[in-house]
Design a protein around this motif. Structure first.
Motif, PDB file in Angstrom:
ATOM      1  N   ASN A  37       0.848  -1.184   0.000  1.00 12.14           N
ATOM      2  CA  ASN A  37       0.000   0.000   0.000  1.00 12.14           C
ATOM      3  C   ASN A  37       0.887   1.238   0.000  1.00 12.14           C
ATOM      4  O   ASN A  37       1.820   1.343   0.805  1.00 12.14           O
ATOM      5  CB  ASN A  37      -0.904  -0.016   1.231  1.00 12.14           C
ATOM      6  CG  ASN A  37      -1.847   1.175   1.284  1.00 12.14           C
ATOM      7  OD1 ASN A  37      -1.437   2.303   1.520  1.00 12.14           O
ATOM      8  ND2 ASN A  37      -3.132   0.903   1.079  1.00 12.14           N
ATOM      9  N   ALA A  38       0.637   2.173  -0.903  1.00  7.12           N
ATOM     10  CA  ALA A  38       1.519   3.327  -1.060  1.00  7.12           C
ATOM     11  C   ALA A  38       1.366   4.351   0.055  1.00  7.12           C
ATOM     12  O   ALA A  38       2.228   5.220   0.210  1.00  7.12           O
ATOM     13  CB  ALA A  38       1.267   3.996  -2.413  1.00  7.12           C
ATOM     14  N   ARG A  39       0.315   4.270   0.846  1.00  5.49           N
ATOM     15  CA  ARG A  39       0.136   5.214   1.961  1.00  5.49           C
ATOM     16  C   ARG A  39       0.578   4.605   3.279  1.00  5.49           C
ATOM     17  O   ARG A  39       1.316   5.215   4.044  1.00  5.49           O
ATOM     18  CB  ARG A  39      -1.322   5.676   2.048  1.00  5.49           C
ATOM     19  CG  ARG A  39      -1.575   6.706   3.166  1.00  5.49           C
ATOM     20  CD  ARG A  39      -3.038   7.119   3.238  1.00  5.49           C
ATOM     21  NE  ARG A  39      -3.904   6.012   3.603  1.00  5.49           N
ATOM     22  CZ  ARG A  39      -4.122   5.622   4.865  1.00  5.49           C
ATOM     23  NH1 ARG A  39      -3.551   6.261   5.887  1.00  5.49           N
ATOM     24  NH2 ARG A  39      -4.935   4.605   5.112  1.00  5.49           N
ATOM     25  N   THR A  40       0.159   3.355   3.553  1.00 12.47           N
ATOM     26  CA  THR A  40       0.443   2.726   4.845  1.00 12.47           C
ATOM     27  C   THR A  40       1.679   1.834   4.817  1.00 12.47           C
ATOM     28  O   THR A  40       2.163   1.419   5.861  1.00 12.47           O
ATOM     29  CB  THR A  40      -0.747   1.865   5.289  1.00 12.47           C
ATOM     30  OG1 THR A  40      -0.885   0.753   4.381  1.00 12.47           O
ATOM     31  CG2 THR A  40      -2.035   2.676   5.299  1.00 12.47           C
ATOM     32  N   ASN A  41       2.166   1.498   3.620  1.00 12.33           N
ATOM     33  CA  ASN A  41       3.285   0.562   3.413  1.00 12.33           C
ATOM     34  C   ASN A  41       2.938  -0.878   3.795  1.00 12.33           C
ATOM     35  O   ASN A  41       3.827  -1.727   3.895  1.00 12.33           O
ATOM     36  CB  ASN A  41       4.542   1.004   4.184  1.00 12.33           C
ATOM     37  CG  ASN A  41       5.076   2.336   3.696  1.00 12.33           C
ATOM     38  OD1 ASN A  41       4.891   2.695   2.537  1.00 12.33           O
ATOM     39  ND2 ASN A  41       5.729   3.070   4.583  1.00 12.33           N
ATOM     40  N   GLN A  42       1.659  -1.171   3.984  1.00 14.87           N
ATOM     41  CA  GLN A  42       1.235  -2.532   4.314  1.00 14.87           C
ATOM     42  C   GLN A  42       1.493  -3.470   3.142  1.00 14.87           C
ATOM     43  O   GLN A  42       1.227  -3.143   1.988  1.00 14.87           O
ATOM     44  CB  GLN A  42      -0.256  -2.547   4.661  1.00 14.87           C
ATOM     45  CG  GLN A  42      -0.805  -3.947   4.960  1.00 14.87           C
ATOM     46  CD  GLN A  42      -2.314  -3.956   5.138  1.00 14.87           C
ATOM     47  OE1 GLN A  42      -2.965  -2.904   5.031  1.00 14.87           O
ATOM     48  NE2 GLN A  42      -2.885  -5.122   5.400  1.00 14.87           N
ATOM     49  N   TYR A  43       2.011  -4.671   3.460  1.00 12.95           N
ATOM     50  CA  TYR A  43       2.231  -5.691   2.437  1.00 12.95           C
ATOM     51  C   TYR A  43       0.886  -6.246   1.975  1.00 12.95           C
ATOM     52  O   TYR A  43       0.051  -6.659   2.789  1.00 12.95           O
ATOM     53  CB  TYR A  43       3.102  -6.807   2.997  1.00 12.95           C
ATOM     54  CG  TYR A  43       3.206  -8.024   2.107  1.00 12.95           C
ATOM     55  CD1 TYR A  43       3.945  -7.991   0.944  1.00 12.95           C
ATOM     56  CD2 TYR A  43       2.535  -9.204   2.449  1.00 12.95           C
ATOM     57  CE1 TYR A  43       4.043  -9.106   0.126  1.00 12.95           C
ATOM     58  CE2 TYR A  43       2.630 -10.321   1.636  1.00 12.95           C
ATOM     59  CZ  TYR A  43       3.377 -10.271   0.474  1.00 12.95           C
ATOM     60  OH  TYR A  43       3.465 -11.375  -0.338  1.00 12.95           O
TER      61      TYR A  43
END
Length: 290
Positions: free
Chosen positions: A69-75
């Motif tokens: 995710n480009a906002r949260t950096n979640q995989y």
């Protein structure tokens, strides 16, 4: 300067018998169908086919691309790309060059049509691998320094295809000889393009040199390489004049004043309505010879 129709290119060489097989690459994408979130994802990788480990090269017949995710950096997941046949590089049109022996670089193209929903945050696609040439002069501990190729797909509300480079840099660079080479990019959407230097990114390590699937990746924000001594983002390889890029044309200029191997980074940013929506980064090893 010749153009490359098959792939855009990092110029990349490795002269040491201890050199590792990874010498560069980049990733970009093209939106094929906005309603179905269909993208053509392209990864370009360049291998040392003289000193590189054949087993390592064979292992990279398939690569994992991570999605965050480009906002949260979640995989969010990953997918596999499989390469096509190698393209042996032999660009020696730089007049002062006498081609050295024992140099071989293969370029591989990995492509796949993928359904990727960027949602309201956008996503980051990345590929990570170790290691770089251990005799690179301008970064600290290059033999333990990996490589990350990554790009950002903006939110679904901003349909986008990334810009891609079309020019081939020279395969060899001569010491004390002025060099000018274009690194022009094309943007399928007609966005405004601005070029600049950047600091390349670290990737996998010697202990974990090929991250497998299932989330075993470094997450954004990715770490930058560490410059050695006098070198930095605005002085990437020394020289007089030092390396620079024209922000409007993508033309790089440098007069190298030292023989050696230098990692350089430059990118093209896409502006739409005055806002940066994506960028394509090229991490390139320049080799300066007599």
């Amino acid at each position: 300067m010749k153009k490359l129709a098959y792939i855009s290119l990092f110029t990349l060489l490795s002269f040491s018998s201890f050199a590792t097989h990874i010498v560069g690459g980049n990733i970009h994408y093209r939106l094929l169908n906005a309603s179905t979130n269909n993208y053509l994802v392209t990864l370009e990788i360049f291998f040392d086919c003289y000193d590189g480990n054949p087993n390592a090269i064979d292992t990279d017949a398939d690569v994992y691309i991570a999605i965050h995710n480009a906002r949260t950096n979640q995989y969010l997941g990953d997918f596999t790309l499989t390469r096509g046949a190698p393209n042996r590089l032999d660009n020696t049109n730089y007049n002062c060059i006498v081609k050295p022996n024992g140099v071989c670089v293969d370029a591989y193209l990995y492509q796949k049509n993928m359904t990727i929903n960027p949602g309201s945050d956008g996503v980051i696609l990345s590929w990570q691998r170790c290691c770089r040439n251990n005799t690179i002069d301008n970064i600290i501990a290059p033999e333990a320094t990996g490589f990350t190729a990554w790009t950002r797909i903006p939110p679904k509300s901003i349909p986008n295809s990334s810009a891609f480079f079309t020019d081939i840099p020279p395969v060899y660079v001569c010491v004390d000889a002025p060099l000018t080479f274009p690194q022009t990019a094309i943007d399928p959407d007609g966005d405004s393009l601005v070029y600049e230097l950047f600091t390349p990114f670290l990737g996998a390590s010697t202990d974990f040199n090929r991250p497998p699937s299932n989330g075993n990746y470094a997450s954004p924000s990715f770490q930058n390489v560490r410059w050695r001594g006098q070198y930095n983002e605005v002085n990437q390889m020394g020289g007089s004049p030092k390396l620079s890029i024209n922000s409007q044309t993508g033309i790089l200029q440098v007069t190298p004043n030292r023989i050696g191997k230098f990692v350089i980074g430059y990118r093209v940013l896409e502006y739409r309505n005055g806002v940066v929506i994506s960028e394509t980064k090229r991490d390139n090893q320049l080799n300066v010879i007599q």
